[in-house]
Design an enzyme around this catalytic site. Structure first.
Site, PDB file in Angstrom:
ATOM      1  N   HIS A   1      -3.757  -5.839   1.949  1.00 14.37           N
ATOM      2  CA  HIS A   1      -3.588  -5.936   3.397  1.00 14.37           C
ATOM      3  C   HIS A   1      -4.152  -7.280   3.862  1.00 14.37           C
ATOM      4  O   HIS A   1      -4.451  -8.158   3.074  1.00 14.37           O
ATOM      5  CB  HIS A   1      -4.360  -4.812   4.097  1.00 14.37           C
TER       6      HIS A   1
ATOM      7  N   CYS B   1       0.825  -1.216   0.000  1.00 14.70           N
ATOM      8  CA  CYS B   1       0.000   0.000   0.000  1.00 14.70           C
ATOM      9  C   CYS B   1       0.861   1.270   0.000  1.00 14.70           C
ATOM     10  O   CYS B   1       1.462   1.608  -1.017  1.00 14.70           O
ATOM     11  CB  CYS B   1      -0.991  -0.050   1.146  1.00 14.70           C
TER      12      CYS B   1
END
Length: 260
Positions: A198, A99
């Site tokens: 994630h 990310c």
């Protein structure tokens, strides 16, 4: 092959307190557990702003996610390490960048307020946040990676675009991926993997975790050292299957229906 008890891996986690969105520090724990089950010793070192650290001290480098304010806090420190990290990747060093880490490992990231943060240029990619009025990319993701599925959870306002010639990590089956438009997820340069997933991503994707372990062992000890004994992955595979089902059940895409 070296005896498994003679092998060890040193793992570095960059900015573990600032870039730990959605449990990304779980990636280090997954690596520790999978190595320990094979008799491979590990050390995990957190690298904070200003710490005396070189990537060549590590066999695997992890960096997680955070919001724009956290990216700004680590930005200058990461820039100061950019040349060493690029050299490490060129020399087959193993990296997982998630990310915000993925965005900062590209060429640049433009935040929601228009501020530009220069990246360190590992991935030939640029990222931009279209602004707070634009829908975020949120939800479960399924992507095809080397003939298998990888799963995870994404929540990002930034959109990443790969330049021509930059290899994606995987192809999106369900979810947004890099930008919600081109069907690509993540990026890969040599042994550096970038992703928006994630979850943490590695506990739900033991095949991806083992690839990183193998690559790190090969770099440190030679090709044969990367051969890993299989583990009982029943719990991890159940978590993978549940995430896969949740993502594909919610998918309205033809690919999602095909894989459901």
């Amino acid at each position: 092959m070296s005896n498994s008890h003679d092998r060890r891996l040193d793992i570095a986690v960059l900015y573990p307190d600032l870039l730990n969105l959605y449990g990304d520090r779980g990636n280090a724990r997954a690596m520790e557990r999978r190595c320990a089950a094979r008799g491979i010793d590990t050390t995990v070192t957190g690298v904070d702003i200003g710490d005396d650290w070189s990537p060549e001290q590590s066999d695997l480098v992890l960096i997680g996610g955070g919001q724009d304010r956290e990216q700004r806090r680590v930005h200058a420190d990461l820039q100061g390490r950019s040349a060493e990290i690029r050299d490490y990747v060129t020399d087959d060093g193993v990296v997982l960048a998630v990310c915000a880490g993925f965005q900062l490992f590209g060429h640049r990231y433009r935040g929601w307020d228009g501020e530009i943060m220069e990246g360190i240029g590992v991935f030939d990619a640029v990222a931009t946040h279209p602004g707070p009025q634009i829908r975020r990319c949120v939800g479960n993701v399924v992507a095809l990676w080397e003939g298998e599925t990888i799963v995870g959870f994404e929540n990002h306002g930034g959109r990443t675009y790969l330049n021509n010639g930059q290899q994606a990590l995987a192809d999106v089956v369900s979810g947004f991926g890099n930008n919600g438009g081109d069907g690509l997820e993540g990026a890969r340069v040599k042994n550096a993997f970038g992703t928006y997933l994630h979850g943490a991503v590695l506990p739900k994707n033991p095949h991806l975790a083992d690839r990183l372990i193998s690559l790190a062992l090969e770099r440190r000890y030679g090709l044969e050292a990367g051969e890993l004994e299989p583990l009982d992955d029943g719990a991890a595979l159940r978590a993978h299957a549940e995430a896969l089902h949740a993502a594909l059940s919610a998918s309205e895409s033809p690919l999602g229906r095909r894989f459901a």
